[in-house]
Design a protein around this motif. Structure first.
Motif, PDB file in Angstrom:
ATOM      1  N   ASN A   1       0.689  -1.090   0.375  1.00  0.00           N
ATOM      2  CA  ASN A   1       0.350   0.211  -0.543  1.00  0.00           C
ATOM      3  C   ASN A   1       1.300   1.115   0.061  1.00  0.00           C
ATOM      4  N   SER A   2      -0.582   2.083  -0.671  1.00  0.00           N
ATOM      5  CA  SER A   2       1.065   3.378  -0.276  1.00  0.00           C
ATOM      6  C   SER A   2       1.211   4.783   1.086  1.00  0.00           C
ATOM      7  N   LEU A   3       1.970   5.024   0.995  1.00  0.00           N
ATOM      8  CA  LEU A   3       1.893   5.720   2.213  1.00  0.00           C
ATOM      9  C   LEU A   3       1.495   6.980   2.235  1.00  0.00           C
ATOM     10  N   SER A   4       1.254   7.281   3.573  1.00  0.00           N
ATOM     11  CA  SER A   4       0.235   8.112   3.614  1.00  0.00           C
ATOM     12  C   SER A   4       1.220   9.294   4.249  1.00  0.00           C
ATOM     13  N   ASN A   5       1.443  10.815   3.777  1.00  0.00           N
ATOM     14  CA  ASN A   5       1.999  11.499   4.654  1.00  0.00           C
ATOM     15  C   ASN A   5       2.286  11.307   5.785  1.00  0.00           C
ATOM     16  N   SER A   6       0.803  10.707   7.246  1.00  0.00           N
ATOM     17  CA  SER A   6       1.302  10.954   8.418  1.00  0.00           C
ATOM     18  C   SER A   6       2.181   9.400   8.527  1.00  0.00           C
ATOM     19  N   ASP A   7       1.936   8.918   7.909  1.00  0.00           N
ATOM     20  CA  ASP A   7       2.213   7.572   8.142  1.00  0.00           C
ATOM     21  C   ASP A   7       4.405   7.822   7.705  1.00  0.00           C
ATOM     22  N   VAL A   8       4.459   8.350   6.908  1.00  0.00           N
ATOM     23  CA  VAL A   8       5.942   8.839   6.396  1.00  0.00           C
ATOM     24  C   VAL A   8       6.432   9.690   7.762  1.00  0.00           C
ATOM     25  N   LYS A   9       5.424  10.384   8.396  1.00  0.00           N
ATOM     26  CA  LYS A   9       5.670  11.061   9.328  1.00  0.00           C
ATOM     27  C   LYS A   9       6.329  11.002  10.614  1.00  0.00           C
ATOM     28  N   GLU A  10       4.962   9.865  10.991  1.00  0.00           N
ATOM     29  CA  GLU A  10       6.338   8.829  11.619  1.00  0.00           C
ATOM     30  C   GLU A  10       7.116   7.797  11.441  1.00  0.00           C
ATOM     31  N   ILE A  11       7.780   7.623  10.282  1.00  0.00           N
ATOM     32  CA  ILE A  11       8.968   6.789   9.886  1.00  0.00           C
ATOM     33  C   ILE A  11       9.927   8.057  10.543  1.00  0.00           C
ATOM     34  N   VAL A  12       9.688   9.436  10.450  1.00  0.00           N
ATOM     35  CA  VAL A  12      11.170  10.496  10.263  1.00  0.00           C
ATOM     36  C   VAL A  12      11.052  10.538  12.002  1.00  0.00           C
ATOM     37  N   ASN A  13      10.251  10.430  12.667  1.00  0.00           N
ATOM     38  CA  ASN A  13       9.894  11.189  13.752  1.00  0.00           C
ATOM     39  C   ASN A  13      10.759   9.705  15.017  1.00  0.00           C
ATOM     40  N   ARG A  14      10.776   8.532  14.221  1.00  0.00           N
ATOM     41  CA  ARG A  14      11.454   7.326  14.887  1.00  0.00           C
ATOM     42  C   ARG A  14      12.490   7.463  14.288  1.00  0.00           C
TER      43      ARG A  14
END
Length: 94
Positions: free
Chosen positions: A12-25
């Motif tokens: 599935n494509s990543l959403s903007n909020s998914d990517v922000k969560e990954i960046v924060n991690r």
């Protein structure tokens, strides 16, 4: 030799909020490495924008942090500067 496909995996494509969560991690890992490191929301937004996640997913996040951010943190440590980074914009690679 004959190749065969056993399974099809759908991503599935990543959403903007998914990517922000990954960046924060990933930034939290950096904070664990450099305890005085702090960052603002704009830095997260800058990394999300620069990683081009719609095309490449989250693959570029680590590269951006390694090549753009970690060297800035090390320079700031060596120069005894505050380790707060609010944006990638002020730190360009030549």
């Amino acid at each position: 030799m004959i190749n065969r496909i056993d399974d099809i995996i759908v991503f599935n494509s990543l959403s903007n909020s998914d990517v922000k969560e990954i960046v924060n991690r990933e930034l939290l890992k950096l904070k664990n490495k450099y305890s005085d490191f702090r960052y603002g929301d704009k830095l997260v937004d800058d990394i999300v924008r620069e990683c081009e996640y719609m095309e490449y997913g989250a693959r570029k996040i680590g590269k951006i942090i390694d090549s753009r951010l970690e060297s800035v943190i090390i320079d700031k440590i060596l120069n005894k500067e505050d380790l707060f980074i609010d944006s990638l914009g002020e730190y360009q690679i030549n």
